[in-house]
Structure formats: C-alpha cells, structure tokens
Scaffold this motif. Structure first.
Motif, PDB file in Angstrom:
ATOM      1  N   ASN A 152       0.211  -5.773   0.171  1.00 34.85           N
ATOM      2  CA  ASN A 152      -0.725  -6.341   1.499  1.00 34.85           C
ATOM      3  C   ASN A 152      -1.523  -5.466   1.879  1.00 34.85           C
ATOM      4  OD1 ASN A 152      -1.308  -8.140   3.812  1.00 34.85           O
ATOM      5  ND2 ASN A 152       0.096  -6.762   4.974  1.00 34.85           N
ATOM      6  N   THR A 153      -1.278  -4.086   1.701  1.00 29.22           N
ATOM      7  CA  THR A 153      -1.974  -2.667   2.124  1.00 29.22           C
ATOM      8  C   THR A 153      -2.415  -1.960   0.963  1.00 29.22           C
ATOM      9  OG1 THR A 153      -0.218  -1.556   2.709  1.00 29.22           O
ATOM     10  CG2 THR A 153      -0.868  -2.832   4.420  1.00 29.22           C
ATOM     11  N   ILE A 154      -3.373  -1.142   1.164  1.00 28.15           N
ATOM     12  CA  ILE A 154      -3.790  -0.343   0.377  1.00 28.15           C
ATOM     13  C   ILE A 154      -2.532   0.679   0.071  1.00 28.15           C
ATOM     14  CG2 ILE A 154      -5.393   1.493  -0.214  1.00 28.15           C
ATOM     15  CD1 ILE A 154      -7.318  -0.011   1.639  1.00 28.15           C
ATOM     16  N   ALA A 155      -1.985   1.075   1.075  1.00 21.98           N
ATOM     17  CA  ALA A 155      -0.844   2.065   0.872  1.00 21.98           C
ATOM     18  C   ALA A 155       0.141   1.570  -0.037  1.00 21.98           C
ATOM     19  CB  ALA A 155      -0.234   2.501   2.063  1.00 21.98           C
ATOM     20  N   GLU A 156       0.602   0.180   0.180  1.00 19.75           N
ATOM     21  CA  GLU A 156       1.749  -0.378  -0.631  1.00 19.75           C
ATOM     22  C   GLU A 156       1.076  -0.275  -2.394  1.00 19.75           C
ATOM     23  OE1 GLU A 156       3.246  -3.612   2.487  1.00 19.75           O
ATOM     24  OE2 GLU A 156       2.172  -4.154   0.804  1.00 19.75           O
ATOM     25  N   GLY A 173       5.337   2.164   9.647  1.00 16.14           N
ATOM     26  CA  GLY A 173       4.654   1.039   8.677  1.00 16.14           C
ATOM     27  C   GLY A 173       3.272   0.905   9.096  1.00 16.14           C
ATOM     28  N   PRO A 174       2.498  -0.379   8.759  1.00 16.06           N
ATOM     29  CA  PRO A 174       1.202  -0.617   8.888  1.00 16.06           C
ATOM     30  C   PRO A 174       0.797  -0.182  10.389  1.00 16.06           C
ATOM     31  CG  PRO A 174       2.139  -2.366   7.952  1.00 16.06           C
ATOM     32  CD  PRO A 174       3.352  -1.678   8.255  1.00 16.06           C
ATOM     33  N   ASP A 214      -5.923  -0.616   6.334  1.00 18.10           N
ATOM     34  CA  ASP A 214      -6.900  -1.386   5.844  1.00 18.10           C
ATOM     35  C   ASP A 214      -5.697  -2.370   4.679  1.00 18.10           C
ATOM     36  OD1 ASP A 214      -9.823  -1.047   5.135  1.00 18.10           O
ATOM     37  OD2 ASP A 214      -8.634   0.268   6.387  1.00 18.10           O
ATOM     38  N   THR A 215      -6.032  -3.553   4.856  1.00 21.56           N
ATOM     39  CA  THR A 215      -5.341  -4.507   3.864  1.00 21.56           C
ATOM     40  C   THR A 215      -6.247  -5.055   2.752  1.00 21.56           C
ATOM     41  OG1 THR A 215      -6.151  -6.691   5.483  1.00 21.56           O
ATOM     42  CG2 THR A 215      -3.905  -5.395   5.836  1.00 21.56           C
ATOM     43  N   ARG A 255      -1.097  -6.234  13.954  1.00 22.14           N
ATOM     44  CA  ARG A 255      -2.124  -7.309  14.186  1.00 22.14           C
ATOM     45  C   ARG A 255      -3.241  -6.877  13.505  1.00 22.14           C
ATOM     46  NH1 ARG A 255      -3.461  -9.494  18.738  1.00 22.14           N
ATOM     47  NH2 ARG A 255      -3.087  -7.682  19.931  1.00 22.14           N
ATOM     48  N   ASP A 256      -4.160  -7.757  12.615  1.00 19.02           N
ATOM     49  CA  ASP A 256      -5.457  -7.500  12.174  1.00 19.02           C
ATOM     50  C   ASP A 256      -6.250  -8.843  12.182  1.00 19.02           C
ATOM     51  OD1 ASP A 256      -4.807  -8.789   9.815  1.00 19.02           O
ATOM     52  OD2 ASP A 256      -5.276  -6.896   8.566  1.00 19.02           O
TER      53      ASP A 256
END
Length: 665
Positions: A63-67, A82-83, A123-124, A222-223
């Motif tokens: 879901n995210t760049i980090a993941e 978390g995010p 960022d997602t 939230r985004d």
C-alpha cells in the motif's frame, strides 16, 4: 470416468500452457531506464538493481512505498510507527539523506527537511506503475544526494487503445477502508491516466507496549490523492506531456519526550502539489531523441501538539515546513548505431543534457518543553546547474560498458562526479559478471547553510558538499534443472564505499554551534539474492544483506556500526499457485539488531547508543482471479503480532487485515 479423464487432461494442458507462458515471459529481457537514462536490459547494468512492477505491488498487497521497499537487498526501512510516521531509508549503510528519490526522473526530496531527506512514511502506490531502485553512487547521472542510490517512482500511463477502467475497493481491521479508481487509455493522438485515491485507517499506538506510559490510543492515517498523466502525440515520435499530482494526508504521531508520554492529541498534515510539462521528439530519422521538461513541486507540512495536562514534560509544538522546487531538464540520447557502424560494437548510445534545480525553504518551528521555548527557522534559496554526458556500448555481444560524467555548480561549489562499469556475459554458463566504480556528493541542505534556532545553532554558508567514492563487483547466474531452463537465478554483490566531509555539529562558543565538514565513514557489505522455480506453480525468492560500517577510522564491528543500520537483514517470499487464478504469497522479513539510543520501559532515553532488538515480521497475501476482469484478494500484515521496534521507542503496527476486490473494465 470419461468426464474425470477429460478434467485431468484439461488441468494438465492448463499446467503445461501456464508453464510455457511463464518460461516465455521470463525469456523476455526486462529493461531499466533509471540506471543509464537509456532503456537497458537489467542483466547489462553494472549496479544493484531491483524492479517492483504493478503486478508485484498487487500480488504482495503493498500500500505504501515503505512497504514495497522492505525486502529489497541492501536497503533498510526505518519507520517511526505506521503510515504518516517519519520513515527513513538507508541504502548500503549511507545516511537517509544520501538516497535520491525521483518521480518520473524529477528529484522530489523535500528541500524544507533539515537534511533534504525524503519521508517514505506518507506516499502510497495507487498511481505508481513501477519502482526502480538503483544501488550505488549515481550522482554522475542525477546529481546531489545520490550517494547510496536512486529510487525512481514511475507513474501509471495510458498504454492501450480505448478507455480502460481499473479500481480497488477494500476494507479491513482495524477500521481500515481504501479505494482507488484509474481511467487510462489511448484515444487518437491522446494518451491519459487519471487516478483518484481515498483511504483511512485507525492504525495502532506506535508506542511500545512494554513502556509504562502506553495507552493503546492509535495514530490514525487518512489521505486523498488525484493524479493526471496526459500525453499528446501530434506526429509519430513526438509527445507533449502534462503531469499533475495533488495529495493530502492527515495522521497522528508520537513525540517521545523525556520521559516518554503517550500523547493522543498530536497530529500532522502533509500536502504536496507536483506539476510538470514537457515534450520529447525524435530527430534525424530517430537517431536523436531529445526532450525538455519543466516541473515544480510544492511541499507543505504541519505538526501540531496541543498541551496535555497529564504530560510531565508539558510539551507543545506548532511547526510548519514549506518548500518549493523548480526543476528544468534537457535530456538527449544519440543512438550511435544509427549514425556510424563500428565492427564489434552494438547497442551504442550517447546521452547528454542539462539540468537546473531551484530550491526554496521556509521553516518555522515553535516548541515548548517543560517551560523552555524552542524556535527554529529557515528562509533561504539555493540553485543548482548541471551538465552531464554518458556513453554505453556492447563489445562483441559479450561486454556491456557504461560511463557517465556530470559537472554540478551548487552555489560556490562545483563538484565533478563520474561512474564507469562493465558487465561480461559468460554465455556458456549463463552468468553475468559485473564491476563498477563511481563517485557522488551531497550538497548541504538549506538548513545546514542558513538555518537558525534558539539554542544557538547558526547555519554555515561555507560548507562543502559531502563526497563519496565506491566500487562494487558481483554476478548473476541462471541455472537450468529439473527440465526447466529457468529453474533458479542466483546473484551476489560485494560493495565498498567511503564517504568524507560528512557534516558534524560542533560548538563555536559556549552558546553557539554550527555544522562543519569533519567526519568520514567506511561502508562495505554483501547483497545476495536467489530465486528458485521448482515448478510452474511455486516460486521461492530470498535475499540476505550483510553490512559493516565504521566512522572516523574506528574498526568495523557491531560496536562501531552507524545508528539504525543493522548488520544483518534477510527476507523470504514464497508464491504458490495451487489453482488457476489463485496465488498465495507469504513474506517473512528478518531485521538484525542495530545501534540506537535506547528507551527503557519507564520511557527514559539513554545518553549513549546501545544495541537494540532484532525483529521477525510475517505478511500474507491471497489473490484469486474470479474472471479476467474481477479479482478478489485478502492481505494480512504482521500476522503473528511481532512487537519489533525498528526505531527504538516506536513499535511496528500490530496485525492488520484487508479484504477487497479489483476490477479491470
């Protein structure tokens, strides 16, 4: 009986067809643009390369760049919760501000950050088609900041005639809702991709449960994202483009304090607007490709911490970070094979161009701790001009050679960087040997040069860039076995890098301090990667990275490791396809212990670094293609509830589950 035999025969035919299709797909060489600015087969690139495409993003449920970056060899993700939490990335042991992040080739690091680092925690990936990670010194191609490597986020783009819709709607635990919709395609001379995303999640408390002040009040996220990627092709070979992206995210965060207080009122907001226009064209019958692009990025961040009466620190804050980045690029590729034929040389190309970058930062930090106010500010501008050139060719269909050089002018400094490399193809044993050497630099940030704070810090406008030089050598090898030509792929790389003129904060008087170019570091390690495909229905992928770091001449070892750089990291992915349309992906990520400032169970921080904990995290993703246009999926992260603290004092989110549907119309 006949029906049973028919079913068995059909399943066998499906298995053979799937196996042949997979082998055919793997036989097509994958190309990478970021490593040389020219589409080049990945096996011909003398650098550590990892590609995360859209299919991989969806199969793993990222879901995210980090993941998406967590199991890349040689790369360590360091999230604070978390995010939304501050998340740093360390490439091959270099600092987090030594990683240059690009969006479609445009640098997007935050000029208002004290070190100009990129925050990977916000960022997602809904509008990202592909991520290309290039490890090693790459400043000869992209300039300041590319000491550890480059991460290029390539946006989704219309590629098929007609209008095509794709969407994703999912919900999960704890209180997680996510949806995105993309319209893309080609209509006559126009190609387009429009993506909209909205998501919210309750999240978890980032404070470790072991601490006495833990309250179990979550930090939510939230985004909202809207992206437009538009192209117009008036004649074949010429494309005019417009890219617009706006995103806003809201999140909770924890400021640790001394002692730590679990404040549920702290919240942040991050917004950015990116616009880019440009055009590319082919001249002289396609011999020369030339393109001009002009982009501007605006980043705004605010962190607010109201006073909590129970906080023993009586901490409050209202901090704002605002930055502008203007980037102008003129990029050219001259296909030398089309200009002059040289016996024994092929795939020859020359790149050259110019880049201008202008950064503006305005920072206002207002904090209060135990009745003591703290203020910090920056209001400054910096410009960079650069010219670059590169050359690549293949000798006798065996030896792929690349060379790049770049001259930057950053205020009063003029660093020159270069990189050379080669890949030799041992066709008899399906092995590629690679070697490369390069230099890089990082220009001081605007805060380094012009920042001030109420504790006596004054920026140093006379700072020099941090300098780096390093080399690497490695191999990749394909192994045929069990009747499968692509049974296994193995690879390993050894790298050695030295960085000098690192910035260090030093006192200039009893009440004043500033940054000076004083420190140095030596980084070396090994990256290994293996993929095994024993049958068409199962893939096994594993990575292992070993890192040694030493600072200012200290001997390498755990006692001298730079902060938050674990010596050992490993990951393992197992993908199983037991039925047609069904895939199950299991991922296990191991992070070894590292050095950090440790926080005890009472929330008190140590004055000297110590050795932190190691961690093991397991994730699961199940995808089932119900029809060619409908796919059901279920994802689980941290399914065994690891309480690992990648940054000491911040625990990773607990078990998270998500189930949804993807549509392609």
């Amino acid at each position: 009986m006949r029906l049973g035999r028919a079913i068995c025969l059909s399943l066998a035919l499906l298995s053979i067809t799937a196996a042949r299709a997979e082998d055919a797909q793997l036989a097509i060489p994958e190309t990478v643009v970021t490593a040389t600015r020219v589409p080049t087969p990945v096996e011909q690139i003398p650098a550590g390369v990892t590609i995360i495409d859209r299919a991989t993003i969806e199969a793993h449920g990222y879901n995210t760049i980090a993941e998406a970056l967590t199991d890349v060899p040689g790369l360590h993700v360091s999230p604070s919760g978390g995010p939304g939490g501050q998340t740093s990335v360390f490439l091959r042991g270099t600092n987090s501000d030594h990683v240059l992040v690009l969006r479609d080739g445009m640098p997007i690091n935050d000029a208002a950050d004290p070190t100009s680092a990129f925050n990977f925690g916000v960022d997602t990936l809904s509008d990202v088609e592909r991520i290309e990670i290039i490890r090693g010194p790459m400043a000869a191609l992209y300039g300041s900041g590319a000491i550890g490597g480059v991460i290029n986020l390539i946006s989704r783009r219309g590629s098929q005639p007609g209008v095509h819709w794709s969407g994703d709607l999912a919900g999960g635990y704890p209180a997680l809702l996510r949806g995105n919709l993309t319209a893309s395609g080609i209509q006559g001379p126009v190609d387009f991709a429009i993506t909209a995303e909205s998501q919210s999640q309750r999240g978890y408390d980032a404070l470790p449960q072991r601490e006495s002040s833990y309250t179990d009040v979550p930090q939510g996220f939230r985004d909202r994202i809207l992206t437009l990627n538009l192209g117009y092709t008036p004649v074949e070979g010429t494309r005019l483009s417009l890219f617009l992206r706006a995103d806003t995210s809201y999140f909770g965060f924890n400021t640790l304090g001394t002692p730590t207080f679990d404040d549920s009122n702290s919240n942040g907001q991050a917004s950015s607007v990116l616009g880019r226009i440009g055009g590319t064209t082919h001249l002289f019958n396609g011999q020369l490709e030339t393109g001009v692009f002009l982009g501007q990025l605006q980043d705004d961040r605010r962190y607010l911490e109201p006073l909590a009466p129970a906080d023993p620190n009586q901490a409050t804050s209202d901090s704002r970070y605002h930055s502008y980045r203007t980037d102008l690029q003129w990029n050219n590729t001259l296909h030398l094979d089309d200009v002059i034929a040289v016996p024994g040389l092929s795939a020859s190309a020359m790149t050259f161009g110019y880049e201008f970058t202008g950064d503006t930062a305005k920072v206002r930090v207002n904090e209060n701790f135990a009745g003591f106010p703290f203020a910090q500010g920056t209001s400054a501008y910096m410009s960079t001009h650069a010219a670059y050139a590169g050359l690549q060719t293949t000798l006798l269909q065996r030896l792929a050679l690349t060379a790049q050089v770049r001259q930057d002018w950053v205020d009063q400094n003029a660093p020159t960087t270069w990189r050379i490399g080669g890949v030799y193809d041992l066709k008899q044993i399906a092995t590629h040997l690679k070697v490369a050497y390069g230099t890089a630099f990082r220009a001081p940030s605007l805060f380094d040069r012009f920042g001030v704070d109420s504790f006596g810090y004054v920026g140093n406008p006379n700072l020099k860039p941090e300098q780096s030089q390093g080399w690497e050598a490695g191999f990749t090898s394909d192994i045929a076995a069990a009747g499968r030509p692509n049974f296994a792929t193995l690879g390993a790389t050894y790298y050695d890098q030295r960085i000098r003129d690192l910035l260090v904060n030093v006192p200039t008087s009893e009440t004043m301090n500033t940054e000076v170019n004083l420190a140095s570091a030596h980084l070396h390690g090994v990256e290994t990667e293996a993929t095994v495909r024993p049958a068409y229905w199962i893939d096994l992928h594993a990575t292992y990275s070993f890192l040694n770091t030493a600072s200012d001449g200290e001997p390498a070892g755990q006692g001298s490791q730079l902060l938050r750089r674990p010596q050992n990291q490993a990951s393992a992915d197992v993908t199983i396809r037991p039925l047609t349309g069904l895939s199950v992906v299991t991922t296990i990520i191991y992070t070894g212990s590292d050095r950090d400032f440790l926080i005890d169970d009472s929330g008190n921080s140590s004055l000297q670094p110590g050795v932190g904990q190691h961690g093991l995290v397991a994730n699961l993703a199940v995808n089932y293609r119900l029809t060619p246009r409908v796919e059901l999926y279920a994802n689980g992260w941290n399914i065994f509830y690891s309480k690992f603290e990648p940054v000491n004092g911040y625990q990773i989110p607990g078990p998270t589950a998500l189930a949804g549907i993807r549509l392609r119309l």
